[in-house]
Design an enzyme around this catalytic site. Sequence first.
Site: not given
Length: 378
Positions: A102, A190
């Site tokens: 992530y 993101e």
Amino acid sequence: MKIHEYQAKELFSSYGIPVKEQILCYEPGEAAVAYEELDTECVVIKAQVLTGGRGKAGGVKLAKSKEEAKDHAKNILGLTIKGYPVTKVIVTEAVDIASEYYMSFIIDRNTKSVILMMCAEGGVDIEEVAEKTPEKIYKFAIDPLIGLPDYLARKFAFVLFQDLNQVNQLASILQKLYKLFIDKDASLAEINPLVTTKDGKLLAVDAKMTFDDNALYRQPEILSLFEPTEDEKVETAAKEKGFSFVRLDGEIGCMVNGAGLAMATMDMIKLYGGAPANFLDIGGSSNPNKVIDAMTLLLKDPKVKVVLINIFGGITRCDDVASGLLSAFEQLKTDIPVIVRLTGTNEKEGREMLLGTRFKVAETMSEATRMAVAASKE
Ligand code: GDP
Ligand code: MN
């Protein structure tokens, strides 16, 4: 402002962040054609909706043939994910994933800077990681005057990788994504998951970006990507009529003059155990057309069971408002109960005009709110 994954990936690609080729499709048949065009064994079909959690909702599927691609596209195009109907999908070459990571850049108001967040356990369960083991998520504030020069990008990249080749790949992705973030006035960028492939390459498998609405005036390219949701279309139409309007989830439609009074009305509804269907500030004046427009807007929402009109008469006199309401409702066809509270200049005269009509008249704000909450629960 949010954009779709395919749009974010186009931006990524133009900044040199590695992503797989993608084809946007609106029909199952187009997905079958896309499968052949990509000329690879395995593809992924992905719902394009302005929300996350598509994987868990069945909006991300692998396909190994043209028929399978078509079938999955058909199923995904019929889904509604978190209230968003899926009207388009991308077909993209599947990645042979070794590990999922992530990473994101986000504006942090505490440090008054952009922060970089990274985690070695990326993928669809990142929320659970954040909740149960927040120490696994690394956070670095980025000094706006220094940015992300090579030495810092490498230092951060070493947090996730030991292998030098992968460190260099991540450092480059960090620098490019940070530049994209700053160039385009983003508020979030993101990649979840950022993946390593079996042959050691780093790749963005998902892409999410949101942008600062207040900067859109200087970001024409980003603004052109804007796709309003159904709720946003209603809000924009309301704005054009001079209202401030925000749709909410409850049953009590509110028509109020003044933003402060509108907020207080919503608070009061909550206090008495009800739920407002909207925030609506209709501004000043008692013009019946304005009341008709506002009522039409409220009645379009099938959730609205009762309407609460809360007006403070200052320069606008309450008797004018009352006659505006009466003439407006001559034209409106609705059986929905309407509760009116008028206060301020000529309030007595206003209230008297409404007695014996279809309106339920209340003297105080709390009385009106209790009446509306009770009517919404009938
Ligand atoms: P989200 O659920 O909306 O965040 O959608 P993602 O694009 O992140 O996809 C969800 C999950 O599907 C990912 O975490 C992966 O595990 C899986 N996935 C997506 N694309 C691929 C792919 O190309 N290959 C493989 N093996 N899995 C994928
Ligand atoms: Mn994702």
